[in-house]
Design a protein around this motif. Structure first.
Motif, short mmCIF file in Angstrom:
data_model
loop_
_atom_site.label_atom_id
_atom_site.label_comp_id
_atom_site.label_asym_id
_atom_site.label_seq_id
_atom_site.Cartn_x
_atom_site.Cartn_y
_atom_site.Cartn_z
N UNK A 104 41.08 1.42 1.88
CA UNK A 104 40.00 1.37 1.01
C UNK A 104 39.63 0.05 0.81
N UNK A 105 40.42 -1.05 1.05
CA UNK A 105 39.86 -2.29 1.03
C UNK A 105 39.04 -2.63 2.08
N UNK A 106 39.20 -2.19 3.32
CA UNK A 106 38.32 -2.21 4.62
C UNK A 106 37.06 -1.66 4.17
N UNK A 107 37.08 -0.42 3.65
CA UNK A 107 35.68 0.08 3.20
C UNK A 107 35.01 -0.68 2.23
N UNK A 108 35.48 -1.43 1.33
CA UNK A 108 34.72 -2.27 0.59
C UNK A 108 34.20 -3.33 1.12
N UNK A 109 34.92 -3.93 2.29
CA UNK A 109 34.50 -5.03 2.87
C UNK A 109 33.23 -4.46 3.91
N UNK B 119 33.45 1.83 10.23
CA UNK B 119 34.07 3.12 10.63
C UNK B 119 34.70 3.62 9.55
N UNK B 120 34.85 4.86 9.51
CA UNK B 120 35.41 5.95 8.68
C UNK B 120 36.78 6.32 9.44
N UNK B 121 37.86 6.05 8.52
CA UNK B 121 39.27 6.32 8.96
C UNK B 121 39.82 7.77 8.36
N UNK B 122 40.26 8.57 9.19
CA UNK B 122 40.38 10.14 8.63
C UNK B 122 41.77 10.25 9.03
N UNK B 123 42.21 11.02 8.06
CA UNK B 123 43.73 11.58 8.46
C UNK B 123 43.50 13.11 8.52
N UNK C 28 50.83 20.02 11.99
CA UNK C 28 50.57 18.70 12.54
C UNK C 28 49.78 18.02 12.00
N UNK C 29 49.70 16.46 11.66
CA UNK C 29 48.99 15.73 11.37
C UNK C 29 48.40 14.79 12.38
N UNK C 30 47.07 14.36 12.24
CA UNK C 30 46.83 13.24 13.21
C UNK C 30 45.70 12.54 12.47
N UNK C 31 45.45 11.25 13.07
CA UNK C 31 44.21 10.30 12.58
C UNK C 31 43.32 9.85 13.52
N UNK C 32 42.22 9.48 13.14
CA UNK C 32 41.28 8.96 14.28
C UNK C 32 40.13 8.26 13.48
N UNK C 33 39.10 7.74 14.02
CA UNK C 33 38.06 7.05 13.32
C UNK C 33 36.78 7.64 13.70
N UNK C 34 35.91 7.91 12.82
CA UNK C 34 34.64 8.19 12.96
C UNK C 34 33.50 7.30 12.70
N UNK C 35 32.47 7.36 13.35
CA UNK C 35 31.32 6.18 12.86
C UNK C 35 30.04 7.19 13.19
N UNK D 200 41.68 19.83 13.07
CA UNK D 200 42.45 19.33 11.97
C UNK D 200 41.30 19.21 10.74
N UNK D 201 41.95 19.70 9.59
CA UNK D 201 41.38 19.74 8.34
C UNK D 201 41.35 18.12 7.97
N UNK D 202 40.40 17.27 7.57
CA UNK D 202 40.36 16.10 6.98
C UNK D 202 41.04 16.21 5.51
N UNK D 203 42.01 15.23 5.21
CA UNK D 203 42.74 15.18 4.01
C UNK D 203 42.45 13.68 3.46
N UNK D 204 42.00 12.90 4.11
CA UNK D 204 41.90 11.41 3.61
C UNK D 204 40.71 10.91 4.66
N UNK D 205 39.65 10.38 3.83
CA UNK D 205 38.52 9.73 4.62
C UNK D 205 38.12 8.74 3.73
N UNK D 206 38.05 7.51 4.40
CA UNK D 206 37.47 6.32 3.70
C UNK D 206 35.82 6.26 3.35
N UNK D 207 35.30 7.03 3.97
CA UNK D 207 33.75 7.25 3.67
C UNK D 207 33.37 8.16 2.38
N UNK D 208 34.63 8.90 2.00
CA UNK D 208 34.36 10.07 0.88
C UNK D 208 34.42 9.47 -0.50
#
Length: 180
Positions: free
Chosen positions: A74-79, A129-133, A141-148, A163-171
């Protein structure tokens, strides 16, 4: 699967839903096209210290909860909100450099720390970038990636599609959940 994330309990739960088939060729990422970006030793050498720093920083996240990872994302998202848009070509070149530099990393990183390291690297270079888990079932299984801009940046679309996103910094809903 409809998934609900409980950051306070560091867990998630899901309800299965039926998904429609997808044409992966139509979803190919613009960033994969630059994976063959010519090796530029001077460019890579200049970014290597920053790469090492973000890799070491992200490695510490192996022992942290999803909530603490979410707060730092979230701090990265604000930056990133204060940054101007970066052209796709520049982002793609930075991702290609990041992927080349990964071969010199002295320790392996799983998907969450590696995606965080890539996020920190891109933020240090002025990119958004958008960090997604995401999670999936059968097998679970769980996985993480970035989306732009909706395109998968540091992975292959076929790897993240199931994978179904459960955490997105752009949301925005996610940001309220982390802050609240």
């Amino acid at each position: 699967m409809e998934v609900h994330l409980d950051l306070d309990q560091n867990r998630y739960s899901g309800i299965p839903l039926r998904q429609e088939p997808v044409d992966f060729c139509a979803m190919s990422s613009v960033f994969r096209d630059y994976s063959t970006h010519a090796f530029e030793a001077s460019e890579d050498v200049l970014l290597f210290p920053r790469f090492q720093w973000v890799s070491l920083r992200a490695r510490a996240y192996r022992w942290r909860s999803i909530k603490s990872i979410a707060k730092d994302a979230e701090k990265c998202t604000k930056k990133m909100a204060k940054m101007p848009a970066t052209p796709h070509e520049d982002i793609a070149i930075l991702i290609a450099i990041y992927n080349r530099l990964k071969t010199f990393r002295i320790f392996p990183l799983s998907c969450i720390p590696d995606s965080l390291a890539c996020l920190f690297f891109l933020v240090n270079e002025g990119c958004k970038a958008n960090f997604v888990i995401g999670v999936r079932e059968n097998p679970f299984m769980a996985h993480a990636w970035l989306e732009i801009n909706g395109a998968v940046a540091n992975d292959v679309v076929a790897n993240v599609f199931h994978y179904t996103p459960i955490l997105e910094t752009a949301n925005e809903d996610y940001l309220r959940q982390v802050s609240g």
